[in-house]
Design an enzyme around this catalytic site. Structure first.
Site, PDB file in Angstrom:
ATOM      1  N   SER A   1     -11.271  -0.166  -0.597  1.00 34.85           N
ATOM      2  CA  SER A   1      -9.890  -0.166   0.084  1.00 34.85           C
ATOM      3  C   SER A   1     -10.003  -0.748   1.580  1.00 34.85           C
ATOM      4  CB  SER A   1      -9.062   1.266   0.015  1.00 34.85           C
ATOM      5  OG  SER A   1      -8.258   1.311  -1.183  1.00 34.85           O
TER       6      SER A   1
ATOM      7  N   HIS B   1      -3.532   6.283   4.150  1.00 35.03           N
ATOM      8  CA  HIS B   1      -4.201   4.910   3.188  1.00 35.03           C
ATOM      9  C   HIS B   1      -3.838   3.890   3.885  1.00 35.03           C
ATOM     10  CE1 HIS B   1      -5.617   2.084   0.207  1.00 35.03           C
ATOM     11  NE2 HIS B   1      -6.577   2.955   0.284  1.00 35.03           N
TER      12      HIS B   1
ATOM     13  N   ASP C   1       0.755  -1.256   0.044  1.00 30.85           N
ATOM     14  CA  ASP C   1       0.033   0.048   0.089  1.00 30.85           C
ATOM     15  C   ASP C   1       0.653   1.075  -0.110  1.00 30.85           C
ATOM     16  OD1 ASP C   1      -2.304   1.848   0.995  1.00 30.85           O
ATOM     17  OD2 ASP C   1      -3.385  -0.021   0.733  1.00 30.85           O
TER      18      ASP C   1
END
Length: 616
Positions: free
Chosen positions: A549, A245, A205
């Site tokens: 996600s 994220h 990621d």
């Protein structure tokens, strides 16, 4: 869920007349030193992005991939031939591409594949070589959501055993993960119960905050394929944090019971004890492949996958990222590692409608990867979650509460005297606090909208402005700022937006602290005009976020629970168990699935029970 952009412009379709030219010339800022400057004028301006968002927009690549004028990042596949994987043959292959001016970024001999940077002319020459199978772009991948120095930790992770049931997010409870490791619902990891222990999970990621209190106990090691070092923090070369994220994704899998960072004390709907992941006993490995803008390259994903498999020996890879373009070399690598025992999960995409052959998201759509879509807290299909015949499972993906880089998730603090009031921070505002006299500036539609009040001076005050008036939020704030406002309170005028108050100023600039209050508090604050109020933006270590996600790590975490319950299972068996134990949603077809929910909502308790009696 904050709705960025949608509420950033008020009355866009309305006709806003320009004032007479002579009036524009006469009306100058009262406090020229306080005029808001945009990010290009003030590159070091402190600004933040909202902590809860639905990030559906493709991001640009970092622009650092080319090494010569006109060179482009590409993937070159050679035809497999006997004897072409000897050391001499591999050197000859690299010498061939280097003679065309290429820089070799990665080389996968087992796939007869190289990652290079080449000019279009050199690409054409290479493509004409009979030994070359294909030359294709090193495509951009992006996140699927709407610290300096190396960090070393012990390779042996021990999950925190004691905590509180208030840490159980709706996502954890919907997947029934806590019923596996806390069957008595006491906020304690039951000794001997499966919790992911012994299972290595690799999160590919944007990197993460490796010092987050919730994640340190689970974190073992990391690799940064953007900066080329072993510190996978989500930062650029100047130390600026990215969007958080990867930290959010990692927390959904391994956040610890009983350990927590700084929370937002003003939101009673969130636990003051932080949160816990689906598999708090799992070992966490982090591969950073997305830059601080959320973009990355296929070859970095492939290199990270190889690191996870060959060096980490990960059981599970979780990828909350993707691209609408298929890549043969990437697909071959996922297939190879699936055949060798690793199980990969990836987001199905945020495109919304059922995917066509040209709108699928990869790697989720590869046969060897488990594609994960999203459901909301009511088990309904959110409009953004992309489905199709490649969708395998779904998990919670709307307003998911999880970890965030420490102190980077903004929340508003608004008070008058000893009384605190519910409010919401605007996007892009700084982490600052200011106390001053409250001045009513109407709708903030001019450079003299506050000056009727004697308290509105360049020495500073707090501006109250009403929403509306056919003027953008950003223009309201610019207007009152240029009259001396050091902080701004915006009163909402639409009750349907009271639950979110998800407003944005549109871009980074030298904004003051700005908060929004619901319609129910507007009369109160109009009554406080002339009184002292304090407006502040503070930072917590958690955030709400939405997208496929956020669904993907829920399923990866459940897989870790299943594998820890029965380590002798193969990756194919774990996949079958997840599918066979899922809660069916919607109408099924003959295969036991559908294009909206796949096989259904992943269910940890049922999956673990099935694993314990599974007969291969």
């Amino acid at each position: 869920m904050r709705r960025l952009v949608l509420l950033s412009l008020l009355g866009m379709g309305a006709c806003v007349k320009d004032p007479p030219t002579d009036l524009v010339q006469q009306e100058q800022p009262v406090c020229p030193d306080l005029v808001v400057r945009d990010a290009s004028e003030e590159p070091k301006a402190l600004a933040n992005r909202a902590s809860a968002r639905l990030d559906l927009v493709p991001v640009a690549s970092s622009g650092t991939d080319t090494v010569a004028e006109g060179a482009q990042p590409v993937i070159v596949r050679f035809r497999s031939k006997a004897g072409m994987r000897t050391a001499a043959a591999l050197r000859q292959r690299e010498d061939k591409v280097k003679s065309l001016g290429a820089r070799v970024k990665y080389h996968w001999p087992e796939l007869d594949t190289l990652a290079l940077s080449l000019t279009p002319e050199a690409q054409a020459r290479l493509a004409a070589d009979p030994e070359v199978l294909s030359v294709s772009p090193d495509r951009v991948v992006r996140a699927m959501d709407m610290a300096s120095g190396a960090f070393v930790t012990s390779a042996a992770t021990t999950p925190s055993p004691l905590g509180s049931t208030s840490e159980y997010t709706y996502g954890v409870k919907m997947t029934r993960a806590q019923e596996v490791w806390d069957p008595d619902n006491q906020g304690v990891l039951k000794p001997g119960a499966p919790n992911g222990s012994g299972i290595r999970v690799c999160v590919i990621d944007s990197g993460m905050d490796v010092r987050h209190p919730e994640l340190m106990a689970a974190y073992v090691a990391g690799k940064d394929f953007i900066d080329g070092d072993d510190n996978p923090e989500d930062k650029d070369a100047d130390g600026n944090w990215g969007g958080g994220h990867g930290t959010h994704v990692a927390g959904t899998i391994v956040a610890q019971l009983g350990l927590h960072g700084t929370v937002n004390p003003n939101d009673a709907s969130l636990s003051p004890e932080g949160m816990v992941g689906v598999a708090p006993g799992a070992e966490l490995y982090v591969a950073r492949v997305l830059d601080t803008s959320g973009g990355g390259r296929t070859t970095d994903v492939m290199a990270a996958l190889k690191w996870c498999h060959e060096e980490v020996h990960a059981h599970i890879a979780s990828l909350s990222l993707g691209s609408p373009d298929r890549d043969d070399a990437e697909e071959a690598l996922f297939q190879r590692y699936f055949a060798e025992g690793m199980l990969s999960f990836a987001a199905s995409g945020n495109g919304g409608a059922t995917a066509t052959e040209t709108s699928r998201i990869y790697p989720g759509a590869y046969e060897s990867v488990v594609a994960v879509g999203a459901v909301d807290s009511e088990l309904k299909h959110p409009e953004f979650s992309q489905g199709g015949d490649y969708l395998d499972l779904v998990a919670p993906g709307v307003n998911i509460y999880s970890t965030y880089p420490q102190g980077r998730s903004p929340y508003a603090s608004l008070s008058a005297g000893d009384t605190f009031y519910n409010s919401s921070s605007f996007d892009f505002v700084p982490f600052e606090e200011y106390e001053g006299t409250l001045v009513d500036c109407g709708v903030g539609d001019g450079l003299r909208s506050c000056t009727a009040d004697a308290a509105a001076t360049c020495d500073g005050f707090v501006a109250y402005v009403d929403r509306g008036g056919d003027i953008r939020f950003s223009d309201k704030v610019k207007n009152v700022r240029s009259q001396g406002a050091r902080a701004v309170i915006v009163g909402n005028n639409d009750p349907k937006d009271d639950a979110t108050l998800a407003f944005t100023l549109g871009s980074a600039a030298t904004w003051p602290p700005v908060t929004a209050i619901p319609t129910t508090l507007v009369p109160t604050f109009k009554g406080l005009v002339g009184s002292k109020v304090r407006v502040g933006i503070r930072g917590s270590d958690y955030a709400l976020s939405t997208g496929t996600s956020m669904a993907t790590p829920h399923v990866a975490g459940v897989a870790a629970l299943v594998w820890s319950a029965r380590p002798s299972l193969t990756n194919k068996q774990v996949k079958e168990i997840l599918e066979n134990s899922a809660k069916h949603l919607g109408e099924q077809n003959g295969t036991g699935r559908n294009n909206v929910f796949g096989y259904g909502l992943v269910q940890a308790k049922d999956a673990v029970e099935l694993a314990q009696k599974w007969v291969p």
